[in-house]
Design a protein around this motif. Structure first.
Motif, PDB file in Angstrom:
ATOM      1  N   ASP A  28      -9.372   9.839   6.699  1.00 19.23           N
ATOM      2  CA  ASP A  28      -7.924  10.016   6.818  1.00 19.23           C
ATOM      3  C   ASP A  28      -7.614  11.225   7.651  1.00 19.23           C
ATOM      4  O   ASP A  28      -6.476  11.617   7.782  1.00 19.23           O
ATOM      5  CB  ASP A  28      -7.317  10.212   5.428  1.00 19.23           C
ATOM      6  CG  ASP A  28      -7.830   9.175   4.478  1.00 19.23           C
ATOM      7  OD1 ASP A  28      -7.418   8.022   4.604  1.00 19.23           O
ATOM      8  OD2 ASP A  28      -8.679   9.514   3.633  1.00 19.23           O
ATOM      9  N   ARG A  79       7.016   5.858   9.277  1.00 20.19           N
ATOM     10  CA  ARG A  79       5.752   6.473   8.865  1.00 20.19           C
ATOM     11  C   ARG A  79       4.560   5.515   8.979  1.00 20.19           C
ATOM     12  O   ARG A  79       3.430   5.903   8.671  1.00 20.19           O
ATOM     13  CB  ARG A  79       5.866   6.961   7.422  1.00 20.19           C
ATOM     14  CG  ARG A  79       6.124   5.839   6.430  1.00 20.19           C
ATOM     15  CD  ARG A  79       6.095   6.381   5.021  1.00 20.19           C
ATOM     16  NE  ARG A  79       6.551   5.384   4.053  1.00 20.19           N
ATOM     17  CZ  ARG A  79       6.265   5.440   2.767  1.00 20.19           C
ATOM     18  NH1 ARG A  79       5.556   6.440   2.291  1.00 20.19           N
ATOM     19  NH2 ARG A  79       6.713   4.519   1.941  1.00 20.19           N
ATOM     20  N   ILE A 124      -0.922   8.256   3.124  1.00 18.18           N
ATOM     21  CA  ILE A 124       0.301   7.814   3.781  1.00 18.18           C
ATOM     22  C   ILE A 124       1.362   8.887   3.618  1.00 18.18           C
ATOM     23  O   ILE A 124       1.542   9.449   2.534  1.00 18.18           O
ATOM     24  CB  ILE A 124       0.757   6.477   3.148  1.00 18.18           C
ATOM     25  CG1 ILE A 124      -0.293   5.389   3.460  1.00 18.18           C
ATOM     26  CG2 ILE A 124       2.131   6.070   3.657  1.00 18.18           C
ATOM     27  CD1 ILE A 124      -0.446   4.356   2.408  1.00 18.18           C
ATOM     28  N   ARG A 135       1.388   4.194  -2.906  1.00 21.20           N
ATOM     29  CA  ARG A 135       1.157   5.620  -2.631  1.00 21.20           C
ATOM     30  C   ARG A 135       2.368   6.449  -3.052  1.00 21.20           C
ATOM     31  O   ARG A 135       2.212   7.541  -3.618  1.00 21.20           O
ATOM     32  CB  ARG A 135       0.865   5.788  -1.143  1.00 21.20           C
ATOM     33  CG  ARG A 135       0.529   7.200  -0.725  1.00 21.20           C
ATOM     34  CD  ARG A 135      -0.811   7.626  -1.303  1.00 21.20           C
ATOM     35  NE  ARG A 135      -1.160   8.984  -0.908  1.00 21.20           N
ATOM     36  CZ  ARG A 135      -0.688  10.093  -1.472  1.00 21.20           C
ATOM     37  NH1 ARG A 135       0.156  10.000  -2.488  1.00 21.20           N
ATOM     38  NH2 ARG A 135      -1.053  11.270  -1.039  1.00 21.20           N
ATOM     39  N   ASP A 136       3.554   5.931  -2.774  1.00 17.91           N
ATOM     40  CA  ASP A 136       4.768   6.648  -3.188  1.00 17.91           C
ATOM     41  C   ASP A 136       4.846   6.726  -4.710  1.00 17.91           C
ATOM     42  O   ASP A 136       5.251   7.749  -5.273  1.00 17.91           O
ATOM     43  CB  ASP A 136       6.023   5.954  -2.631  1.00 17.91           C
ATOM     44  CG  ASP A 136       6.128   6.083  -1.116  1.00 17.91           C
ATOM     45  OD1 ASP A 136       5.467   6.966  -0.535  1.00 17.91           O
ATOM     46  OD2 ASP A 136       6.872   5.280  -0.507  1.00 17.91           O
ATOM     47  N   ARG A 162       0.444  14.900   2.511  1.00 20.97           N
ATOM     48  CA  ARG A 162       1.723  15.314   1.920  1.00 20.97           C
ATOM     49  C   ARG A 162       1.788  16.827   1.694  1.00 20.97           C
ATOM     50  O   ARG A 162       2.506  17.315   0.817  1.00 20.97           O
ATOM     51  CB  ARG A 162       2.041  14.516   0.641  1.00 20.97           C
ATOM     52  CG  ARG A 162       2.079  13.017   0.954  1.00 20.97           C
ATOM     53  CD  ARG A 162       2.869  12.194  -0.014  1.00 20.97           C
ATOM     54  NE  ARG A 162       2.857  10.775   0.413  1.00 20.97           N
ATOM     55  CZ  ARG A 162       3.642   9.823  -0.057  1.00 20.97           C
ATOM     56  NH1 ARG A 162       4.519  10.095  -0.990  1.00 20.97           N
ATOM     57  NH2 ARG A 162       3.578   8.588   0.398  1.00 20.97           N
ATOM     58  N   ASP A 211      -9.419   5.941  -0.464  1.00 19.11           N
ATOM     59  CA  ASP A 211      -9.402   6.693   0.781  1.00 19.11           C
ATOM     60  C   ASP A 211     -10.622   7.624   0.778  1.00 19.11           C
ATOM     61  O   ASP A 211     -11.385   7.688  -0.192  1.00 19.11           O
ATOM     62  CB  ASP A 211      -8.072   7.408   1.023  1.00 19.11           C
ATOM     63  CG  ASP A 211      -7.750   8.467   0.002  1.00 19.11           C
ATOM     64  OD1 ASP A 211      -8.682   9.096  -0.525  1.00 19.11           O
ATOM     65  OD2 ASP A 211      -6.551   8.690  -0.261  1.00 19.11           O
ATOM     66  N   ARG A 227       0.826  -1.200   0.000  1.00 20.32           N
ATOM     67  CA  ARG A 227       0.000   0.000   0.000  1.00 20.32           C
ATOM     68  C   ARG A 227       0.867   1.259   0.000  1.00 20.32           C
ATOM     69  O   ARG A 227       0.585   2.236  -0.682  1.00 20.32           O
ATOM     70  CB  ARG A 227      -0.836  -0.049   1.284  1.00 20.32           C
ATOM     71  CG  ARG A 227      -2.039   0.810   1.352  1.00 20.32           C
ATOM     72  CD  ARG A 227      -2.647   0.736   2.757  1.00 20.32           C
ATOM     73  NE  ARG A 227      -3.272  -0.531   3.078  1.00 20.32           N
ATOM     74  CZ  ARG A 227      -4.585  -0.766   2.921  1.00 20.32           C
ATOM     75  NH1 ARG A 227      -5.373   0.167   2.475  1.00 20.32           N
ATOM     76  NH2 ARG A 227      -5.106  -1.932   3.239  1.00 20.32           N
ATOM     77  N   TYR A 228       1.953   1.198   0.788  1.00 23.53           N
ATOM     78  CA  TYR A 228       2.797   2.379   0.930  1.00 23.53           C
ATOM     79  C   TYR A 228       3.582   2.662  -0.349  1.00 23.53           C
ATOM     80  O   TYR A 228       3.714   3.808  -0.774  1.00 23.53           O
ATOM     81  CB  TYR A 228       3.743   2.213   2.135  1.00 23.53           C
ATOM     82  CG  TYR A 228       3.064   2.451   3.487  1.00 23.53           C
ATOM     83  CD1 TYR A 228       1.795   1.969   3.743  1.00 23.53           C
ATOM     84  CD2 TYR A 228       3.700   3.168   4.491  1.00 23.53           C
ATOM     85  CE1 TYR A 228       1.159   2.179   4.955  1.00 23.53           C
ATOM     86  CE2 TYR A 228       3.082   3.396   5.727  1.00 23.53           C
ATOM     87  CZ  TYR A 228       1.808   2.905   5.950  1.00 23.53           C
ATOM     88  OH  TYR A 228       1.188   3.124   7.145  1.00 23.53           O
ATOM     89  N   ALA A 229       4.072   1.588  -0.961  1.00 18.02           N
ATOM     90  CA  ALA A 229       4.820   1.770  -2.214  1.00 18.02           C
ATOM     91  C   ALA A 229       3.905   2.298  -3.306  1.00 18.02           C
ATOM     92  O   ALA A 229       4.306   3.143  -4.122  1.00 18.02           O
ATOM     93  CB  ALA A 229       5.465   0.446  -2.631  1.00 18.02           C
TER      94      ALA A 229
END
Lengths: 788, 287, 165
Positions: free
Chosen positions: C40, C19, B2, A122-123, B44, A286, A118-120
């Motif tokens: 969120d 994080r 995130i 998003r990046d 962000r 989200d 999930r984090y990758a």
């Protein structure tokens, strides 16, 4: 008190059985789509457009591909190779899955990033660089209708304007004639604003394609799993995914309210990626994506007029609607009903003349619309009729309760033919309003109000007496993509007398696992606790159109009763065989057949079922199973009488809902506790658009409240202590006399609240404010009238 | 949603924390309650390279009375402020204001120091501290210094804190007799930022205003004192006319902007209304 | 980074990124999926857990902030003796529909009752104002919490039957 035919142990209709499904939810063992974790699963995140209308000049994925864990970035050009970049909407319009050249609204999907976490993902999304050439969006539907406006849907060959469709119903000439001659005519323009269902669980899926077996399992947040399976087959059949190779599973759903009916681009992209990689792909929105890109509800601009006599007799109504659909008509309506069931808008009143027309238009907003806990545009219609009824009462100088009482359709006049062609099944509107008035103490409230008015204080009493139309629907008129809107039940009773029942609907909190069991318990006398209800898996459940528009009880609930009755007929045959009497000599009471005049000679349903597997009559089919596909002969017409009392702070405009009484008629009640819970919830979703919620865009197409910080979902503090009750007029055509209830309160509450607020302000000549009615709007109206 | 990757540090002493601030400069952010910062990082909008979590530093979490002041450690949670008998006993304004900040869970994490150090005019405690004429203690490489609240808020999200300083304490004078205080904000729904909020602390001498502090929430780019209203009311009785005039002055002096919460004119008008009501309530409490 | 947390009474050493949000650690590393994500912006409360006994929104707390602390999730509420009074209260009083907000609502209510064993309806409503429910209209959530409060005080249990006008 509700009379029950069954004992508490059997738990048939009328018992406030505690919900079976709650055992897992209260322990955190509900199983929602984001809880699914499969080996090798990839995660998808979506790059979205910052512009409401722009050409895509270039999409540079090179940096994104360098992000550790990113496996792929999918663009419209990639999907175009498989002809998957566009998809049909339920209303036979077309919608982009991913754009190849133009984005049509802010937050539209532009590219999808696939990664191992999930984090990758998003990046990776952050690293995709898209070059846009922004264009001036069209946000105002009236401007969009202007012939001089640029054409938005240039993808449609020959399209020369932004008009989508025109619809009308009723007798125009006759209506115009009545209006021309009428003693009193009132007119009001109103906007029923764009809102969002905002279920607490957002949308998402896990697409799991098995390359070796060419089989797709699609876990997704859908209210209509079978319909989705057919849609996937229609969209992806050409790449080999035919319907028998698709299984759609709808796990526990964290609230739907209509927002989980459509097929969103994210689902399709996830399927495409899983198909190409052979790996499971998870996509979970989200909250911002959910609010900003998923289907909206409402957004109807309505002019409503009422004609009548000076004495207060309603003679005719006229409605003109402009529907803002965003860039594509992605409504979730039955195919033949562009405006859904808006034509219920003639209301609960006895008159025979009406005309309605609507036009739909494209703008640079997200596509839709769906319901928001309402049966296909009924809320818009009810807001219009109940507001204009109040304005008519004001004009002729009658108390709004009195005027309604004088104009209601009488209970002996049902079935009643409406001016727009519906046949209302049953109702007792006078009894409902009388009960609501007594419960709230209407007369003493009016006295208190007079005293307060004398002191310059603002207190208002608002009424809404609405008629709903639910349970879509009869196959002669109702279909979605050609599939008729029946629904289904399959009951299998095991040799030991316990049952599993499966349905084509899908609960999102409505309590089907309990109420369907109660219907079967009522019909067969098998205790509800011994009936396991299952929905949401297309491999096992019979085909159905799903749960929305308060259709589950009217359709699948009816199917359950009819299927159970088929089994009871079989049980009678077996009992006759076992007791060695003729079928006519038997009488039924819940749970057993006994011989007339010899009650000691009896067979329980459990004994009969056991015999169906162990000792059935020769020539009879063994087993104890039945399936029924129920095609409703008519819709059902729940109704309600709601009264709301508000106090307004004159200086600040703050509105306090002091009391709210809701009397509903949903026909026979399966589970009073659950019905009441549905009404409570619907009422809070009624106060929401009345006072808090609206999706707001600026003229450049930016959404101004795309998170829960500014999209104001009511909390327990805003939500008043609801008071509820009912009158019961059973639906004459429904097997168990039920009508459906989940949406009535959402439909009925907003006009009651709006009418109360306007009643409070009416001494100052303020007679209409569009919902949501906020303190600011109240203050502004008072200021403009020089009151403060 | 995130956040972008960052390095996390959890120093055990104030000195270490200040050392890290010196080392990482403006790439570092202080993490106290995190309920303003973490949402910004998830969106962000904030992308710090280093996060310095000061929650393990001892001595920043107490509320004590000392030498005529109540000293509130910067890490005292909003929930502790809400339920502190010492604070709410002297100043009911703490009960008024804290219960209107976000929601109970956020108040369990959010700190009073963070609420001020963020320099956000939409937060509730800046106005409260202006009304209370509080002092803020900042600790940096050169030790601690005390900053009068009027010197603390310097601009849009800007405070008097130097990049290497940490807000460590808030000091509030113990009130003399016949002091009352009150806070209210109009909000769209519970826990929302204010449409307009007004904090009032006043001391009465008989029927006359002996001293008064008035702070305004979310109607100005910078947390704001309603100076002309204060000056106008000083030495006067709280008649309806005087209250109306004080409200009018604050409404003129603030500088709200039109947004989803309402028009500029509405907000000015609400400043006047809420100011009148809060001065009245504070005066009742003073008696 | 390695952190140590005690979750529902069991000690864990967990490898997380700086994080990593606490809610993701709970759901995806420890596989306790009863804690949900609904927004969120720390607005909805679906992710509410207890951190050292205090209710917090785990979508707005970093996993590293929980280092050395104890966490209670919905999975840790029931005991060998049975359901927690709040779990029972929600079930008996129809305090949930879709169940998505329920774990957060129950954990928030547990701290509310720990601080105030006999709250008024108004106090309950303000006490759960950080938790959004889209289904129930809150009436029965209030009733569920009142039922649990009575049970925890050892008082007679209120009726769970629906009341109609």
């Amino acid at each position: 008190m509700i009379q029950c035919k069954t004992s508490k142990a059997i738990g048939g209709m009328g018992h406030s059985l505690k919900r079976k499904e709650d055992v897992r939810f209260i322990q955190g063992a509900g199983h929602y789509v984001d809880d699914i974790k499969l080996d090798g699963m990839l995660y998808m995140d979506i790059v979205r457009s910052p512009y409401a209308y722009a050409k895509i000049k270039n999409i540079d994925i090179s940096e994104a591909m360098k992000v550790p864990g990113v496996a792929a970035v999918v663009t419209g050009k990639d999907l175009e190779k498989y002809n998957l970049h566009w998809m049909p909407t339920l209303m036979s319009d077309t919608q982009m899955v991913l754009p190849t050249d133009t984005v049509m609204y802010q937050a539209q999907e532009v590219a999808a990033v696939i990664a191992t976490s999930r984090y990758a993902a998003r990046d990776g999304r952050e690293a995709v660089k898209v070059e846009y050439e922004p264009m001036k969006p069209i946000m105002d539907p009236y401007k969009s209708m202007d012939p001089s406006s640029p054409v938005l849907r240039t993808d449609k060959p020959g399209k020369s304007d932004n008009h989508i469709w025109h619809w009308e119903v009723g007798d125009k000439a006759k209506t115009d004639e009545v209006f021309k001659k009428a003693e009193v005519v009132v007119e009001q323009h109103m906007h029923i604003p764009r809102i969002h269902v905002a279920s607490i669980e957002t949308c998402g899926c896990v697409a799991d394609y098995d390359k070796i077996n060419n089989h797709l399992t699609m876990y997704m947040t859908t209210q209509a799993p079978h319909a989705i399976r057919t849609v996937i087959a229609l969209v992806a059949g050409h790449v080999g995914l035919t319907e028998e190779k698709i299984r759609v599973v709808s796990p526990d759903i964290g609230g739907g309210f209509g927002g989980k009916v459509p097929v969103y681009p994210g689902y399709v992209i996830a399927i495409a990626v899983s198909f190409l990689t052979g790996k499971p792909v998870k996509w979970i929105e989200d909250r911002s994506e959910n609010l900003q890109a998923d289907s909206f509800a409402r957004d109807y601009h309505i002019t409503v007029e009422m004609a009548g006599t000076k004495a207060g007799k309603i003679q005719a109504t006229r409605f003109k609607v402009l529907a803002d659909h965003g860039y594509t008509d992605a409504s979730a309506n039955p195919s033949k009903f562009h405006t859904g069931l808006f034509s219920i808008g003639t209301g609960s009143y006895d008159y025979d003349t009406a005309f309605m027309e609507a036009d739909a238009v494209y703008t640079n907003k997200p596509p839709g619309g769906v319901a928001y806990r309402c049966s296909f545009r009924v809320t818009e219609a009810v807001q219009a009729i109940e507001r204009i009824t109040d304005l008519f009462a004001l004009k002729v100088g009658k108390d709004p309760a009195q005027l309604r009482m004088e104009n209601f359709i009488k209970k002996e006049d049902f079935p009643w033919k409406s001016p727009t062609g519906w046949t209302y099944d049953s109702g007792d509107y006078h009894a409902g309003l009388k009960k609501a008035m007594e419960a709230i103490g209407y007369d003493s409230l009016r006295k208190e109000q007079a005293e307060k008015r004398a002191k310059g204080e603002l207190m208002g009493i608002g009424i809404s007496t609405f008629t709903e139309i639910v349970g879509a629907g009869p196959s002669k008129d109702f279909d979605i993509l050609g599939i008729k809107m029946f629904d289904s039940a399959e009951i299998r009773v095991h040799p030991t007398g316990k049952a599993i029942a499966r349905f084509g609907t899908k609960s999102q909190g409505q309590g089907h696992e309990t109420t369907y069991a109660q219907i079967i318990a009522e019909e067969l006398g098998i205790p509800a606790e011994n009936i396991h209800v299952e929905e949401g898996d297309t491999d096992t459940a019979p085909y159905g159109l799903g749960t929305y528009a308060s259709r589950s009880t009217p359709t699948a609930g009816a199917a359950a009763a009819v299927a159970a009755r088929k089994l009871r007929d079989k049980a009678r045959k077996i009992a006759a065989y076992l007791l060695e009497v003729s079928e006519e000599d038997l009488e039924w009471e819940p749970g057993k057949f006994s011989v007339k005049g010899a009650p000691e000679k009896a067979k329980t349903i459990q004994e009969i079922v056991f015999a169906a597997y162990t000792n059935h009559p020769q020539g009879m089919e063994a087993g104890f199973e039945a399936t029924h596909y129920y095609d409703p002969p008519n819709l059902t017409f729940p109704s309600g009488a709601y009264i709301c009392v508000v106090d307004i702070d004159k200086e600040t405009g703050q509105i306090k809902v002091r009391r709210f009484v809701a009397i509903d008629d949903c026909g026979h009640i399966i589970n009073p506790m659950i019905v009441q819970g549905q009404v409570h919830g619907g009422l809070t979703q009624g106060i929401a658009p009345a006072m808090y919620e609206e999706l707001i865009y600026d003229e450049d197409g930016n959404i101004l409240n795309g998170t829960f910080m500014d999209y104001l979902v009511p909390t327990a503090v805003e939500s008043p202590h609801w008071e509820t009750g009912h009158v019961v007029t059973p639906s004459p055509h429904h097997p168990i006399g039920a009508k459906g209830v989940g949406e009535s309160p959402t439909v009925g509450a907003p006009p009651a609240i709006a009418n109360a607020i306007m009643d409070a302000l009416s001494p100052y000549g303020i007679h209409h404010i569009d919902i949501p009615i906020t303190p600011f709007k109240v203050w502004k109206a008072l200021k403009e009238k020089g009151v403060i | 949603m995130i956040a972008q990757p960052f390095q996390y540090e959890a120093p055990a002493t104030l000195q270490d924390a200040i050392g890290l601030l010196q080392k990482y400069g403006d790439e570092a952010k202080i993490l106290a309650g995190g309920h303003s910062l973490i949402p910004m990082m998830k969106l962000r909008f904030a992308t710090p390279g280093y996060l310095i979590d000061i929650n393990n530093i001892p001595g920043l979490s107490s509320i004590q009375e000392e030498n005529g002041f109540i000293r509130i450690g910067a890490l005292v949670r909003e929930a502790e402020v809400e339920h502190s008998a010492l604070l709410t006993g002297h100043y009911p304004i703490f009960a008024d204001s804290t219960r209107l900040i976000a929601d109970p869970q956020v108040r369990n994490m959010g700190t009073i120091g963070g609420n001020l150090a963020h320099g956000d005019a939409a937060n509730d405690h800046p106005a409260v501290m202006l009304a209370l004429r509080a002092r803020v203690v900042a600790t940096g490489p050169k030790g601690s210094r005390t900053i009068a609240i009027d010197d603390f808020f310097q601009g849009f999200y800007t405070t008097a804190l130097e990049p290497e300083e940490i807000l460590t304490e808030i000091q509030i004078p113990i009130p003399p007799g016949h002091t009352g205080s009150a806070y209210y904000k109009l909000e769209r729904k519970v826990g929302d930022y204010a449409i307009a909020g007004v904090a009032v602390v006043l001391t009465l001498d008989g029927n006359l205003v002996k001293s008064i502090g008035i702070g305004l929430t979310n109607v100005n780019p910078v947390p704001m004192r309603a100076s002309r209203s204060e000056e106008f009311l000083l030495g006067k009785p709280l008649t309806d006319e005087n209250l109306a005039q004080a409200g009018k002055l604050a409404a003129e002096d603030c500088s709200p902007s039109t947004d989803l919460r309402g028009s500029e004119e509405y907000k000015r008008d609400m400043v006047a209304v809420v100011l009148r009501r809060m001065v009245k309530l504070a005066a009742e409490r003073a008696k | 980074m390695k952190i140590n947390v005690t979750v529902n009474g069991t000690a864990h050493e967990v490898e997380v990124e700086a994080r990593t949000l606490l809610v993701h650690m709970i759901r995806e590393i420890l596989n306790l999926t009863g804690t949900h994500i609904g927004c969120d912006t720390s607005s909805c409360g679906a992710c509410t857990i207890l951190l050292n006994g205090k209710s917090v929104k785990s979508c707005t707390v970093l996993a590293v902030q929980a280092n050395g602390k104890s966490i209670t999730t919905i999975e840790g509420l029931a005991t060998a003796e049975g359901l927690h009074p709040l779990q029972e209260g929600f079930k008996e009083n129809h305090g949930l529909h879709c169940g998505f907000c329920t774990p957060g609502m129950i954990l928030r209510a547990s701290e509310l009752l720990a601080n105030n064993p006999n709250p008024t309806e108004e106090q309950i409503r303000w006490g759960i104002s950080g938790n959004l429910c889209r289904c129930t209209g809150y009436n029965n959530i209030v009733k569920s919490i009142q039922y649990a409060a009575a049970k925890m005080r050892g008082d007679a249990l209120p009726s769970t039957e629906p009341v109609f006008v």
